[in-house]
Design an enzyme around this catalytic site. Structure first.
Site, PDB file in Angstrom:
ATOM      1  N   CYS A  77     -21.623  20.190-119.291  1.00 23.83           N
ATOM      2  CA  CYS A  77     -22.239  21.401-119.843  1.00 23.83           C
ATOM      3  C   CYS A  77     -23.410  21.007-120.747  1.00 23.83           C
ATOM      4  O   CYS A  77     -24.244  20.190-120.355  1.00 23.83           O
ATOM      5  CB  CYS A  77     -21.141  22.182-120.579  1.00 23.83           C
ATOM      6  SG  CYS A  77     -21.503  23.896-120.934  1.00 23.83           S
ATOM      7  N   HIS A 134     -24.927  22.397-117.803  1.00 26.42           N
ATOM      8  CA  HIS A 134     -24.923  23.856-117.756  1.00 26.42           C
ATOM      9  C   HIS A 134     -26.342  24.314-117.421  1.00 26.42           C
ATOM     10  O   HIS A 134     -27.309  23.734-117.911  1.00 26.42           O
ATOM     11  CB  HIS A 134     -24.485  24.441-119.100  1.00 26.42           C
ATOM     12  CG  HIS A 134     -24.101  25.891-118.996  1.00 26.42           C
ATOM     13  ND1 HIS A 134     -25.002  26.909-119.179  1.00 26.42           N
ATOM     14  CD2 HIS A 134     -22.926  26.477-118.686  1.00 26.42           C
ATOM     15  CE1 HIS A 134     -24.386  28.069-119.004  1.00 26.42           C
ATOM     16  NE2 HIS A 134     -23.129  27.835-118.695  1.00 26.42           N
TER      17      HIS A 134
HETATM   18 CU   LIG Z   1     -21.010  25.036-122.504  1.00 23.46          CU
END
Ligand SMILES: [Cu+]
Lengths: 209, 209
Positions: free
Chosen positions: A115, A143
């Site tokens: 992420c 992400h």
């Molecule tokens: Cu995140």
């Protein structure tokens, strides 16, 4: 065959780290028989716990990177950076974290980020102190919300359909929904496919992660 | 259209609760805009934190069921029981937990259980105090390791291919690998499909959970 290598991991955790992305690798690596899976707080407002991105309070094993015993760093095979935008920002601003990332890379050890965690990896290469392996940009994912800054920094960004990317000893992934795949990929890369399959079964994972 | 109903949830957590199964619903329900998502410790050895099944220490919002303010119980729309065999055993042995399950069911509120958590639901029906809705056995699933005891107690057990089961206001699921599906199903049932889809996207979930 000789005894299996005892694997060991460090997982960083800051205020604002994404809780699923933090807890899933910790859980899965313990299931995979890692001898030590140690959570390390970074920049915690309250040294007792990290207040994660959705309010869950997790007590790290070690309250700050300064307090990690050298033997734990030396023994660790992999450094893991969860996402959560505020937590990842703290990683990016921590000289100690950036130094750890460079040290792991230069010693031929693994670094895994998921992420927004990928941004700390990117940041670690920007410093003039980055040399050798630690200066290399590789193929990663993250992400979608931080994709542009990673691309702008000159890294090769994987196709959005790739939910986990392994390039050399860098493993990256995309979000809470890929945390299980990310964690099982860490197990597969470090402990082998048989170990991954052994962990996968009792967790009742979907066929496609 | 009038303002959306403010949804609220209680998530129980004991020593030995499975961390992914505990953290995932807490995280996802906050993402879905639940006004209150409260973790409640049960039988904690150290009242400060739950030591989860793979060693992660989580600080609950409320240290024990006895300390939940009445207004929180009254406001809660759903009671959530994570698995982890030792944690679920603690739930089964807690009169306060069994009473909460019966109270939620008799008031027409939701109860959700995952993995070994389903055994606490089963236990709550065994008591002679169970009456009305709280005495009804419905169709459920669970971790395969506790399937037999659930079947032996006379519950209808879903086909093993069903990763989440909704029967009336009971939602059950199977293990850490189904925790995301379980949590998103709770969102869908209580807040609607549009809200589920809204949460699903940024988490980068797989197409099939
Ligand atoms: Cu995140």
């Amino acid at each position: 065959m000789s005894a299996e290598k005892q694997l060991s991991a460090l997982v960083l955790i800051a205020d604002g780290s994404e809780e699923i992305e933090t807890v899933t690798p910790l859980d899965v690596l313990v299931r995979a028989g890692f001898a030590a899976v140690t959570s390390v707080g970074v920049g915690l407002k309250n040294p007792l716990y990290a207040q994660c991105s959705r309010g869950i309070k997790i007590i790290p094993d070690i309250p700050s990177p300064h307090e990690i015993p050298d033997r734990l760093v030396d023994a660790a095979d992999i450094l893991i950076l969860p996402g959560g935008a505020p937590g990842a920002k703290t990683f990016c601003q921590s000289e100690e974290v950036l130094r750890l990332i460079r040290e792991f890379r230069n010693e031929g050890k693994w670094v895994a980020a998921i992420c927004a965690g990928t941004t700390a990896l990117v940041e670690s290469v920007k410093s003039p102190r980055a040399d050798g392996e630690a200066a290399k940009k590789c193929k990663v994912t993250s992400h979608p919300s931080v994709k542009q800054e990673i691309v702008d920094a000159g890294w090769t960004y994987a196709d959005d359909s790739e939910r986990v990317v392994v390039d050399g000893k860098i493993i990256t992934s995309r979000g809470p929904g890929t945390a299980l795949l990310f964690s099982l990929t860490i197990v597969e890369q470090l402990a082998g496919k048989a170990k991954k399959d052994e962990v996968h079964g009792p967790m009742i994972c979907a066929g496609t992660l």
